[in-house]
Motif scaffolding. Structure first.
Motif, PDB file in Angstrom:
ATOM      1  N   ARG A 175      -5.735   4.849  -6.930  1.00 21.05           N
ATOM      2  CA  ARG A 175      -5.161   4.052  -8.118  1.00 21.05           C
ATOM      3  C   ARG A 175      -4.154   3.005  -7.729  1.00 21.05           C
ATOM      4  N   ALA A 176      -3.826   2.109  -8.659  1.00 23.98           N
ATOM      5  CA  ALA A 176      -2.758   1.159  -8.428  1.00 23.98           C
ATOM      6  C   ALA A 176      -1.466   1.830  -8.265  1.00 23.98           C
ATOM      7  N   ASP A 185      -9.470   5.220  -1.872  1.00 22.62           N
ATOM      8  CA  ASP A 185      -8.687   4.529  -2.903  1.00 22.62           C
ATOM      9  C   ASP A 185      -8.394   5.498  -4.005  1.00 22.62           C
ATOM     10  N   ARG A 225      -2.295  -0.641  -3.867  1.00 20.64           N
ATOM     11  CA  ARG A 225      -3.037   0.626  -4.024  1.00 20.64           C
ATOM     12  C   ARG A 225      -2.682   1.890  -3.232  1.00 20.64           C
ATOM     13  N   THR A 235       0.822  -1.342  -0.078  1.00 21.95           N
ATOM     14  CA  THR A 235      -0.065   0.059   0.099  1.00 21.95           C
ATOM     15  C   THR A 235       0.759   1.113  -0.055  1.00 21.95           C
TER      16      THR A 235
END
Length: 281
Positions: A273-274, A271, A262, A246
Motif C-alpha cells: 500500500r502507500a 507492494d 510504498r 519506501t
C-alpha cells in the motif's frame, strides 16, 4: 618520582597534568589544561588541544591531532596521522584509525597511500569500537559500543551507527541517518540522508557468494534512498534500489527495486500500500 620520559623538543605547558609512566615524544605539542592518565604514550609530532583528557594507558600515534576538549577513555589507541575534532568523546578499549589488512581472496585490495581517519567536531564513539583509516566523519557522528567501520567510507553529519553495527568499506552514509543495533552494512553501497535502518538488518553485495571472477566486476551493495525506512531483520539483496520514502516491513526480503512512498512486505517483499501522508518527510 613519576618516571616519565618527555622529549626535550616537546611543548608541555605548566597547566598540564601528566600521570606517572607517560612517554611524550619529539615535537609533541600539548595545549593548556591537558590531563594525561597513567602510562600514556604520545608519538612524535602529535598535537593535543586545550582541555583534552586522556585516560590511563592511552596511545596517541605519530602525527595524530586531538581537538580541543576531547576525552579519550582507558586503553584506547589513536593510530598515526588520525585527526579528531573538538568536543569529542571516545570510550575505553577502542581502536581509532587503524590501517586495513585484507585477506588474499578479498575483493578489497591493499592501498599503500591510505589517507588518515578524519573525525568532525562533537563526535561520540563508544567502548571497544574499531574505526579504520581512510574514512571521513562529519560533525556529531555517533558510533556505538563494539561497532566496526571500515576504510574509504563517508559518514554524514549527525549519523548514528549503533552498538555492534558493521559498516564495510567503500560505503557512503548520508546525514541524519540512523543504523540501529547489530545491523550489517555491506561494502560498496550508498545510504542517502535521513534513512532509518532498524536492528539486525542484513545487506548483501555478491550474487556469486565468493565464487567466479565475475564477482569482482559485478559486486554492488544496495542503494537506500532518502527517507526510506527498513524494518528489523530485513534482508536486502545485491544491487537493489530502495526508493525514497519506501517502508520495508520487518523481516522482508527485498529482491528487486522498490517504488517511491510504498510499503513493501513479505518474503520476497511485495507492494502492499502507500505510505501514509503524515509519515512522509
Amino acid at each position: 618520582m613519576n618516571h616519565n620520559l618527555i622529549a626535550h623538543s616537546a611543548t608541555v605547558p605548566l597547566t598540564t597534568t601528566v600521570g606517572p609512566f607517560c612517554v611524550i615524544g619529539e615535537n609533541v605539542v600539548l595545549g593548556e589544561n591537558v590531563i594525561l592518565g597513567v602510562g600514556c604514550v604520545l608519538g612524535d609530532g602529535a598535537k593535543v588541544g586545550d582541555g583534552v583528557k586522556l585516560g590511563n594507558y592511552v596511545s596517541i600515534g605519530r602525527g595524530a591531532v586531538i581537538g580541543h576538549r576531547t576525552r579519550i577513555g582507558d586503553h584506547t589507541t589513536i593510530y598515526p596521522q588520525t585527526i579528531l575534532g573538538e568536543d569529542g568523546f571516545i570510550g575505553s578499549n577502542s581502536s581509532i584509525g587503524r590501517l586495513p589488512k585484507a585477506s588474499a581472496t578479498s575483493t578489497v585490495k591493499a592501498q599503500a597511500d591510505m589517507p588518515s581517519l578524519q573525525m568532525g567536531n562533537g563526535f561520540t564513539i563508544g567502548c571497544s569500537a574499531v574505526l579504520y583509516a581512510g574514512t571521513n566523519y562529519a560533525d556529531k557522528a555517533f558510533v556505538g559500543d563494539g561497532a566496526v567501520v571500515r576504510e574509504k567510507c563517508s559518514i554524514g553529519q549527525n549519523v548514528v551507527i549503533g552498538s555492534g553495527v558493521v559498516v564495510e568499506n567503500d560505503t557512503k552514509i548520508g546525514e541524519f541517518t540512523k543504523i540501529q543495533t547489530g545491523s550489517y552494512i555491506t561494502a560498496y553501497m550508498e545510504i542517502e540522508e535521513r534513512v532509518f535502518i532498524a536492528p539486525m538488518v542484513t545487506t548483501t553485495n555478491d550474487n556469486y557468494m565468493g565464487r567466479t571472477e565475475k564477482r569482482f566486476k559485478e559486486i554492488k551493495g544496495p542503494t537506500i534512498q532518502r527517507g526510506a525506512r527498513v524494518g528489523g531483520g530485513s534482508i536486502l539483496l545485491p544491487g537493489v534500489k530502495v526508493a525514497p520514502e519506501t517502508f520495508v516491513a520487518a523481516g522482508a526480503l527485498v529482491s528487486k527495486d522498490t517504488t517511491e512512498k510504498r510499503v513493501i512486505k513479505g518474503f520476497p517483499a511485495k507492494d502492499l500500500r502507500a505510505v501514509p501522508e503524515e509519515e512522509l518527510l
